[in-house]
Design an enzyme around this catalytic site. Structure first.
Site, PDB file in Angstrom:
ATOM      1  N   GLU A 117       9.146 -15.447  -9.968  1.00  0.00           N
ATOM      2  CA  GLU A 117       8.329 -14.269  -9.665  1.00  0.00           C
ATOM      3  C   GLU A 117       7.927 -13.464 -10.892  1.00  0.00           C
ATOM      4  O   GLU A 117       6.878 -12.841 -10.872  1.00  0.00           O
ATOM      5  CB  GLU A 117       8.975 -13.380  -8.607  1.00  0.00           C
ATOM      6  CG  GLU A 117      10.242 -12.710  -9.036  1.00  0.00           C
ATOM      7  CD  GLU A 117      10.844 -11.825  -7.951  1.00  0.00           C
ATOM      8  OE1 GLU A 117      10.121 -11.318  -7.098  1.00  0.00           O
ATOM      9  OE2 GLU A 117      12.076 -11.648  -7.992  1.00  0.00           O
ATOM     10  N   HIS A 177      21.118 -36.465  -4.166  1.00  0.00           N
ATOM     11  CA  HIS A 177      20.361 -36.718  -2.931  1.00  0.00           C
ATOM     12  C   HIS A 177      18.869 -36.478  -3.117  1.00  0.00           C
ATOM     13  O   HIS A 177      18.140 -36.330  -2.138  1.00  0.00           O
ATOM     14  CB  HIS A 177      20.919 -35.852  -1.796  1.00  0.00           C
ATOM     15  CG  HIS A 177      22.364 -36.103  -1.532  1.00  0.00           C
ATOM     16  ND1 HIS A 177      22.805 -37.245  -0.913  1.00  0.00           N
ATOM     17  CD2 HIS A 177      23.474 -35.391  -1.857  1.00  0.00           C
ATOM     18  CE1 HIS A 177      24.124 -37.210  -0.844  1.00  0.00           C
ATOM     19  NE2 HIS A 177      24.547 -36.099  -1.413  1.00  0.00           N
ATOM     20  N   TRP A 191      -3.081  -2.723  -1.325  1.00  0.00           N
ATOM     21  CA  TRP A 191      -2.684  -4.094  -1.643  1.00  0.00           C
ATOM     22  C   TRP A 191      -3.414  -4.961  -0.624  1.00  0.00           C
ATOM     23  O   TRP A 191      -3.112  -4.910   0.566  1.00  0.00           O
ATOM     24  CB  TRP A 191      -1.167  -4.218  -1.502  1.00  0.00           C
ATOM     25  CG  TRP A 191      -0.594  -5.493  -2.015  1.00  0.00           C
ATOM     26  CD1 TRP A 191      -0.290  -5.797  -3.307  1.00  0.00           C
ATOM     27  CD2 TRP A 191      -0.226  -6.645  -1.241  1.00  0.00           C
ATOM     28  NE1 TRP A 191       0.235  -7.057  -3.389  1.00  0.00           N
ATOM     29  CE2 TRP A 191       0.286  -7.604  -2.144  1.00  0.00           C
ATOM     30  CE3 TRP A 191      -0.281  -6.961   0.109  1.00  0.00           C
ATOM     31  CZ2 TRP A 191       0.739  -8.847  -1.738  1.00  0.00           C
ATOM     32  CZ3 TRP A 191       0.171  -8.209   0.521  1.00  0.00           C
ATOM     33  CH2 TRP A 191       0.679  -9.134  -0.399  1.00  0.00           C
ATOM     34  N   GLU A 222      18.758 -17.385  -6.261  1.00  0.00           N
ATOM     35  CA  GLU A 222      18.283 -16.096  -6.763  1.00  0.00           C
ATOM     36  C   GLU A 222      17.785 -16.227  -8.213  1.00  0.00           C
ATOM     37  O   GLU A 222      16.757 -15.643  -8.580  1.00  0.00           O
ATOM     38  CB  GLU A 222      19.422 -15.066  -6.652  1.00  0.00           C
ATOM     39  CG  GLU A 222      19.183 -13.712  -7.300  1.00  0.00           C
ATOM     40  CD  GLU A 222      17.960 -12.956  -6.765  1.00  0.00           C
ATOM     41  OE1 GLU A 222      17.345 -13.399  -5.792  1.00  0.00           O
ATOM     42  OE2 GLU A 222      17.610 -11.926  -7.374  1.00  0.00           O
ATOM     43  N   LYS A 224       6.232  -4.372  -3.883  1.00  0.00           N
ATOM     44  CA  LYS A 224       7.655  -4.048  -3.841  1.00  0.00           C
ATOM     45  C   LYS A 224       8.180  -3.970  -2.412  1.00  0.00           C
ATOM     46  O   LYS A 224       9.205  -4.516  -2.088  1.00  0.00           O
ATOM     47  CB  LYS A 224       7.871  -2.708  -4.560  1.00  0.00           C
ATOM     48  CG  LYS A 224       9.320  -2.244  -4.583  1.00  0.00           C
ATOM     49  CD  LYS A 224      10.171  -3.174  -5.419  1.00  0.00           C
ATOM     50  CE  LYS A 224      11.627  -2.771  -5.452  1.00  0.00           C
ATOM     51  NZ  LYS A 224      12.478  -3.876  -5.916  1.00  0.00           N
ATOM     52  N   ASN A 261      -1.757   2.185   5.954  1.00  0.00           N
ATOM     53  CA  ASN A 261      -0.902   1.067   5.545  1.00  0.00           C
ATOM     54  C   ASN A 261      -0.589   0.270   6.797  1.00  0.00           C
ATOM     55  O   ASN A 261      -0.362   0.863   7.849  1.00  0.00           O
ATOM     56  CB  ASN A 261       0.445   1.551   5.003  1.00  0.00           C
ATOM     57  CG  ASN A 261       0.300   2.252   3.685  1.00  0.00           C
ATOM     58  OD1 ASN A 261      -0.770   2.292   3.112  1.00  0.00           O
ATOM     59  ND2 ASN A 261       1.392   2.815   3.207  1.00  0.00           N
ATOM     60  N   GLY A 262      -0.495  -1.036   6.646  1.00  0.00           N
ATOM     61  CA  GLY A 262      -0.157  -1.865   7.807  1.00  0.00           C
ATOM     62  C   GLY A 262      -1.327  -2.732   8.208  1.00  0.00           C
ATOM     63  O   GLY A 262      -2.265  -2.929   7.427  1.00  0.00           O
ATOM     64  N   LYS A 282      13.971 -15.314  -9.442  1.00  0.00           N
ATOM     65  CA  LYS A 282      13.648 -14.356 -10.503  1.00  0.00           C
ATOM     66  C   LYS A 282      12.695 -14.985 -11.523  1.00  0.00           C
ATOM     67  O   LYS A 282      11.731 -14.372 -11.955  1.00  0.00           O
ATOM     68  CB  LYS A 282      14.918 -13.883 -11.241  1.00  0.00           C
ATOM     69  CG  LYS A 282      15.799 -12.933 -10.494  1.00  0.00           C
ATOM     70  CD  LYS A 282      15.286 -11.513 -10.423  1.00  0.00           C
ATOM     71  CE  LYS A 282      14.553 -11.246  -9.150  1.00  0.00           C
ATOM     72  NZ  LYS A 282      15.299 -10.992  -7.951  1.00  0.00           N
ATOM     73  N   CYS A 296       0.809  -1.232   0.000  1.00  0.00           N
ATOM     74  CA  CYS A 296       0.000   0.000   0.000  1.00  0.00           C
ATOM     75  C   CYS A 296       0.837   1.276   0.000  1.00  0.00           C
ATOM     76  O   CYS A 296       1.923   1.324   0.562  1.00  0.00           O
ATOM     77  CB  CYS A 296      -0.874   0.054   1.241  1.00  0.00           C
ATOM     78  SG  CYS A 296      -1.856  -1.391   1.525  1.00  0.00           S
ATOM     79  N   ARG A 339       5.088  -0.090  -5.866  1.00  0.00           N
ATOM     80  CA  ARG A 339       5.035  -0.860  -4.616  1.00  0.00           C
ATOM     81  C   ARG A 339       4.046  -2.018  -4.703  1.00  0.00           C
ATOM     82  O   ARG A 339       4.083  -2.926  -3.875  1.00  0.00           O
ATOM     83  CB  ARG A 339       4.610   0.060  -3.467  1.00  0.00           C
ATOM     84  CG  ARG A 339       5.614   1.151  -3.175  1.00  0.00           C
ATOM     85  CD  ARG A 339       5.016   2.233  -2.338  1.00  0.00           C
ATOM     86  NE  ARG A 339       4.723   1.803  -0.987  1.00  0.00           N
ATOM     87  CZ  ARG A 339       5.548   1.925   0.040  1.00  0.00           C
ATOM     88  NH1 ARG A 339       6.729   2.462  -0.137  1.00  0.00           N
ATOM     89  NH2 ARG A 339       5.205   1.536   1.239  1.00  0.00           N
TER      90      ARG A 339
HETATM   91  C1  F6R Z   1      12.592 -10.415  -5.134  1.00  0.00           C
HETATM   92  C2  F6R Z   1      12.369  -9.318  -4.219  1.00  0.00           C
HETATM   93  C3  F6R Z   1      12.026  -9.633  -2.809  1.00  0.00           C
HETATM   94  C4  F6R Z   1      12.789  -8.707  -1.854  1.00  0.00           C
HETATM   95  C5  F6R Z   1      12.326  -8.955  -0.419  1.00  0.00           C
HETATM   96  C6  F6R Z   1      13.107  -8.127   0.570  1.00  0.00           C
HETATM   97  O1  F6R Z   1      12.952  -9.967  -6.391  1.00  0.00           O
HETATM   98  O2  F6R Z   1      12.441  -8.178  -4.583  1.00  0.00           O
HETATM   99  O3  F6R Z   1      12.269 -10.966  -2.513  1.00  0.00           O
HETATM  100  O4  F6R Z   1      14.146  -8.938  -1.990  1.00  0.00           O
HETATM  101  O5  F6R Z   1      10.964  -8.648  -0.314  1.00  0.00           O
HETATM  102  O6  F6R Z   1      12.946  -6.759   0.334  1.00  0.00           O
HETATM  103  P1  F6R Z   1      13.949  -5.703   0.901  1.00  0.00           P
HETATM  104  O7  F6R Z   1      15.278  -5.937   0.297  1.00  0.00           O
HETATM  105  O8  F6R Z   1      13.369  -4.386   0.516  1.00  0.00           O
HETATM  106  O9  F6R Z   1      13.999  -5.893   2.391  1.00  0.00           O
END
Ligand code: F6R
Length: 608
Positions: A488, A504, A74, A481, A603, A100-101, A485, A2, A27
């Site tokens: 997501e 394993h 959100w 990682e 985000k 927010n929250g 990627k 949000c 976000r």
């Molecule tokens: C993946 C991604 C998330 C963030 C995670 C932590 O591409 O962006 O997995 O890495 O939500 O966010 P931060 O780094 O802002 O604490």
């Protein structure tokens, strides 16, 4: 997650509020709304994009109001519907709140208010806030007091902005464990969840702390700590932000723009911090804890998602370069673990946004334990940056695409510097690594120059519904990682695995329907990785490998190869990850996905 924007000033409030909501779109959200006060009060809400809301607001506004609040939601409590979208109102329709929250005790408050005759229309936790303020206002006859009283009864996390048609000259806000920043312009104030919504208007900002409420009038703002019932004096600080950084320029989307910023990101993270010729690493952000740092015997890294994987790379770097034992924990797990907390352990939080609720909670958990709290954070002035004792900023600039790319690169670069700093020069890697880091931006450009080839392969491999990423040593967290990627943004089921674990279990899945990306860059375990490729090939699997330029053998083993320039094993992570990011990006594009805003994701994850 949000986003909140509020405006009180001499201009038409609707433009900065709508622009601000658009700036916060990255976000993640599913509905949006605005309340504005002119002669009367107006409420406009829409499910879907801010564009649709902007049209509806334009149609509704017959005047140029000077006071407005807006929100992108959100969904947490209740589906993304108009009723559940913010702002929420009291039943008289005079008090407007965006939030927010999560209000953890909302059910309790709701029951109490219902017994008093209040009726609720939404499924949200937020709706209790305007109703509770209304309840107190009717008794106290003052919005200052009613707002404060209501805040003291809320449990959980909040950033709140409130306006009321009864006081068309005032804007109220408060925060607890959820970000909120106030921009102080000439004759105007802009409130927002993060500075991206503010910086077009002013670079002067005031960060609100937990338990603080602010009352903004047309001339001034006053902050009050509601926990200690006292006034707080805080002058505005200047944002170190370049407005151009948040614009798309010639790129089709932010994800590609941010991947292409890799060379500059490495440069910015090392700028003024390394002097390869005289073997110096200078991290100004750690200067005030230098002495304490010297007695640290163990480091506990806490982070989420991509930042967690950067932490896992950091584990190899710090242990092998500085000789300090490191443990990396998911912040969401650490918070609920009961483990001994030793004062000679330093906790290092890694976060792009600096606002991730789980990471904040992990830092809160060690409060009072005597442990040094450090941060590797990108967002300047964010909660984590402010709550740690010391830290190193990533200087990657704003990251707007939901999937983290350049932030990972900045985090891993900074972790190299931190490892070198902690080594106190006692590693033979000191000079070579510094030289390598200095030359790395050019090598990153060479990786980006292969985008066409990576695109071709990503398209070829995007037909798989299941995908494995494997690697050894520092390439193991990279494989995690790479899988994240692809999951997501392309919604392809992918898993990252330590290559040595194949026998394993995971090998059972391999057949010709299964694609594998093997990170096989030069390093001490390369021969063993070759064996993994052979095992996969023997079972009919298709393999694309990332290898170091000059490796002739790999082309005979893997079906396809993407080469990265030669560099030390440690810094190769920063080159290989660019390939992983482009691979996921082009696969997602081929499958027609929205790369900047993947479904169901936000985000900045400001709730647990
Ligand atoms: C993946 C991604 C998330 C963030 C995670 C932590 O591409 O962006 O997995 O890495 O939500 O966010 P931060 O780094 O802002 O604490």
């Amino acid at each position: 997650m949000c986003g909140i924007v509020g405006y009180l000033g001499s201009k038409n409030a609707l433009a900065p509020v709508i622009d601000g909501l658009q700036a916060l779109e990255y976000r993640g959200y599913d509905s949006a709304g605005v309340a504005f006060i002119d002669g009367g009060a107006h409420l406009v809400k829409r499910v879907g994009r801010v564009d649709a809301l902007a049209k509806a607001v334009k149609a509704e506004a017959k005047t140029k109001p000077h006071l407005a609040i807006g929100h992108t939601r959100w969904a947490t409590h209740g589906a993304p519907t108009i009723i559940n979208a913010h702002p929420h109102i009291n039943q008289d329709g005079t008090i407007f709140v965006v939030h927010n929250g999560i209000i953890e005790n909302f059910a309790e408050i709701k029951t109490k208010l219902e017994q008093l005759g209040y009726q609720f229309v939404s499924d949200t936790d937020t709706e209790v806030i305007p109703q509770l303020i209304d309840y107190h206002y009717k008794k106290l006859k003052s919005f200052d007091k009613a707002f404060e009283q209501a805040l003291t009864e809320l449990r959980g996390a909040y950033a709140i902005a409130m306006v009321t048609s009864e006081e068309p000259e005032n804007l109220y806000a408060a925060r607890l464990s959820s970000p909120l920043v106030l921009g102080v312009g000439k004759g105007e104030f802009i409130l927002a969840s993060d500075p991206t919504a503010i910086m077009e208007h002013t670079k002067k900002v005031v960060y609100l702390n937990d338990y603080e409420m602010v009352k903004i009038t047309s001339k001034n703002y006053s902050i009050r700590n509601i926990q200690h019932s006292k006034k707080v004096r805080r002058v505005a600080e200047t944002l170190d932000f370049d407005v151009e950084q948040v614009k798309l320029g010639d790129y089709p989307n932010f994800m590609l723009k941010e991947i292409y910023e890799a060379p500059q990101t490495i440069r910015m993270a090392t700028l003024g911090r390394i002097r390869p010729e005289s073997a110096i690493v200078k991290l100004g952000g750690l200067a005030n804890v230098e002495l304490k740092l010297g007695s640290v015997e163990r480091i506990l890294i806490v982070a989420c998602g991509t930042s967690y994987y950067a932490g896992l790379v950091g584990e190899y770097l710090i242990e092998e370069i500085a000789g300090i034992p490191v443990e990396v924990q998911l912040a969401s797990e650490f918070k609920y673990r009961d483990e001994p907390l030793e004062p000679n352990t330093a906790v290092l939080a890694i976060s792009q946004s600096g606002e991730t609720a789980d990471t904040i909670a992990a830092l809160q958990k060690v409060e009072g334990s005597g442990m040094l709290r450090l941060g590797v954070v990108n967002a300047v002035g964010s909660t984590i940056a402010r709550m740690t004792d010391a830290g190193v900023y990533c200087h990657a600039g704003p990251e707007q695409a939901v999937a983290s790319t350049k932030a990972f690169i900045a985090q891993v670069t900074v972790l190299h510097l931190l490892a070198l700093k902690l080594s106190k020069g006692r590693t033979k890697l000191f000079k070579p690594l510094l030289k390598d880091l200095d030359e790395l931006p050019k090598k990153a450009e060479l990786v980006l120059a292969q985008a066409k080839n990576i695109e071709r392969l990503a398209k070829k491999y995007s037909r798989f519904e299941d995908f494995l990423f494997i690697g050894r040593r520092l390439s193991y967290p990279l494989s995690l990682e790479g899988a994240l990627k692809l999951k997501e943004i392309a919604y392809i089921h992918a898993e990252g695995y330590a290559a040595g674990e194949m026998k394993h279990g995971p090998l059972a899945m391999i057949d010709k329907q299964f694609g594998t990306l093997v990170i096989a860059t030069d390093g001490p375990t390369l021969e063993k990785t070759y064996s993994n490729i052979q095992e996969i090939k023997a079972r009919g699997g298709l393999v694309v490998a990332i290898a170091t330029k000059g490796n002739r053998r790999i082309a005979k083993l893997a079906d396809d190869v993407i080469y990265v320039p030669k560099s030390l094993e440690q810094t190769q992570t920063l080159l290989a990850v660019i390939v992983l990011q482009l691979f996921a990006y082009y696969a997602a594009l081929k499958l027609g996905k929205n790369v900047d805003r993947p479904r169901n994701l936000a985000k900045s994850v400001t709730v647990e």
